[in-house]
Design a protein around this motif. Structure first.
Motif, PDB file in Angstrom:
ATOM      1  N   UNK A  99       1.104  -1.510   0.002  1.00 24.85           N
ATOM      2  CA  UNK A  99      -0.096   0.515   0.084  1.00 24.85           C
ATOM      3  C   UNK A  99       1.045   1.349   0.438  1.00 24.85           C
ATOM      4  N   UNK A 100       0.124   1.992  -0.423  1.00 25.00           N
ATOM      5  CA  UNK A 100       1.307   3.570  -0.132  1.00 25.00           C
ATOM      6  C   UNK A 100       1.932   4.269  -0.970  1.00 25.00           C
ATOM      7  N   UNK A 101       2.736   4.477  -1.106  1.00 27.28           N
ATOM      8  CA  UNK A 101       3.404   5.764  -2.206  1.00 27.28           C
ATOM      9  C   UNK A 101       3.264   6.779  -2.256  1.00 27.28           C
ATOM     10  N   UNK A 102       3.462   7.594  -3.208  1.00 25.09           N
ATOM     11  CA  UNK A 102       2.544   9.096  -3.256  1.00 25.09           C
ATOM     12  C   UNK A 102       1.204   8.975  -3.362  1.00 25.09           C
ATOM     13  N   UNK A 103       0.626   8.206  -3.434  1.00 26.44           N
ATOM     14  CA  UNK A 103      -0.879   7.650  -3.485  1.00 26.44           C
ATOM     15  C   UNK A 103      -1.278   7.492  -2.608  1.00 26.44           C
ATOM     16  N   UNK A 104      -2.479   8.335  -2.199  1.00 29.00           N
ATOM     17  CA  UNK A 104      -2.496   8.199  -0.799  1.00 29.00           C
ATOM     18  C   UNK A 104      -4.194   7.488  -1.307  1.00 29.00           C
ATOM     19  N   UNK A 105      -4.459   7.647  -2.653  1.00 23.97           N
ATOM     20  CA  UNK A 105      -5.374   6.707  -2.322  1.00 23.97           C
ATOM     21  C   UNK A 105      -6.079   5.223  -2.248  1.00 23.97           C
ATOM     22  N   UNK A 106      -4.393   5.170  -2.388  1.00 22.16           N
ATOM     23  CA  UNK A 106      -4.036   3.707  -1.518  1.00 22.16           C
ATOM     24  C   UNK A 106      -3.171   3.757  -0.406  1.00 22.16           C
ATOM     25  N   UNK A 117      -1.390   7.048  -9.609  1.00 22.90           N
ATOM     26  CA  UNK A 117      -2.338   7.705  -9.116  1.00 22.90           C
ATOM     27  C   UNK A 117      -4.039   6.674  -9.735  1.00 22.90           C
ATOM     28  N   UNK A 118      -5.080   6.285  -8.995  1.00 24.03           N
ATOM     29  CA  UNK A 118      -5.823   5.962  -9.325  1.00 24.03           C
ATOM     30  C   UNK A 118      -6.842   5.780 -10.895  1.00 24.03           C
TER      31      UNK A 118
END
Ligand code: BMA
Length: 340
Positions: free
Chosen positions: A205-212, A266-267
């Motif tokens: 999970x995670x990384x730059x993508x806060x959606x995940x 990104x999603x």
């Protein structure tokens, strides 16, 4: 000119709509979504997070059907066009390998994957808590449950559509027995569909993508392409009003699928329409199946919307893979094969 190829069968009659003018992002919704509404058949309040395959020139589906008592079970459905579905009123009658009735206490989030000549159903079952259940069918008339592959607690079992290096390969997402506030995707192999091992970490999970940022889980069976295994998955973020489920896309290495090649930061689809934002659980898009046409590279994605409806969305192998590469980010040790 398309340079990306889907490695698989042609399905010229699959549901399809061209990308509308002005569509945002690499995935666009079917214009008549949702394709399954509330109360679709007697005794069933909602159908969502479900799986479909082509079968004998038409389509069959294994549906997560939440009955009017609130419990989830699996029901069969049939469709000529993949969009208008006739759902069976009765639960799928599972038997064990000795032919005795063996109904799950509850069953949800099914995936349905053909490997060689067998259709495998993989779902979240009750095994002293949430765990992965599996069954096989060849004719969609008799359904034989097999040994549960993993210990509790685990969800989002996703089988690859062919053996890799001689073994069945299944993704899963170890979890807790509740609404799991964590979770990465792992992979396990089996020579016989009974004994599973060679466990590997696939993606975090995670990384730059806060959606995940809270957890992720596998989606439909990975699609074999000339660039590797393309997989849609769900990524979850936490808000002051609860969890929000979006859809992401990743490309896994063809021969070593525990290795992430590219992953979108990104999603690719997030709750925006009324049927995704409003329902039994608001703000959920949860992909569980795809149909693909190798000839044209078309992909139709079936996803649960707000734990209430089934939606369909479209993309092409070229469009989504270009997008994933363009928005790629390396997260933690995703690119390793996951041995510690
Ligand atoms: C997850 C699963 C999914 C569901 C999602 C949102 O834990 O149970 O079936 O869509 O929660 O409620």
């Amino acid at each position: 000119m398309d340079t990306v190829r889907i490695i698989g069968e042609n399905l010229p009659n699959m549901p399809w709509q061209e990308k509308p003018e002005g569509a945002v992002g690499p995935v666009w919704r079917h214009s008549d979504n949702p394709v399954i509404h509330r109360n679709p058949v007697k005794g069933v309040a909602r159908i969502f997070n479900s799986a479909v395959v082509p079968f004998e020139g038409e389509y069959v589906g294994i549906f997560r059907a939440e009955s009017t008592n609130g419990r989830s079970h699996l029901h069969m459905g049939r469709s000529k066009d993949g969009l208008k579905w006739t759902i069976e009123e009765k639960q799928i009658p599972f038997v064990n390998e000795q032919g005795k009735p063996f109904q799950p206490n509850y069953a949800y989030d099914p995936r349905l994957v053909k490997v060689e000549d067998v259709y495998y159903i993989i779902w979240c079952t009750d095994f002293y808590g949430a765990a992965i259940g599996v069954a096989r069918t060849t004719d969609f008339e008799s359904f034989v449950r097999l040994e549960n592959p993993f210990l509790p607690f685990n969800r989002n079992g996703v089988l690859f559509p062919r053996k890799i290096n001689g073994n069945f390969v299944m993704l899963s997402r170890p979890s807790d027995s509740g609404h799991t506030p964590f979770g990465d995707v792992f992979l396990s192999e089996s020579p016989d569909f009974v004994y599973w091992g060679k466990h590997r970490h696939v993606m975090s999970k995670g990384g730059q993508g806060w959606w995940q940022s809270v957890k992720i889980g596998g989606g439909p069976a990975p699609i074999e392409t000339s660039e590797g295994w393309l997989m849609f998955y769900h990524g979850v973020t936490g808000t002051c009003n609860g969890l929000v489920y979006s859809m992401g896309a990743v490309i896994l290495d063809k021969d070593e699928p525990s290795k992430v090649k590219y992953r979108s930061s990104t999603y690719v689809l997030t709750p925006e329409e009324w049927y995704e934002e409003r329902g039994f659980v608001p703000n959920v898009v949860f992909p569980c199946a795809t149909l693909t046409d190798a000839e044209t590279g078309r992909i139709a994605i079936y996803y649960g919307a707000a734990d209430t409806y089934v939606g369909v969305a479209y993309t092409t192998a070229q469009e989504i893979i270009d997008y994933v590469k363009a928005t790629h980010e390396e997260v933690g040790d995703d690119a390793e094969i996951g041995i510690m």
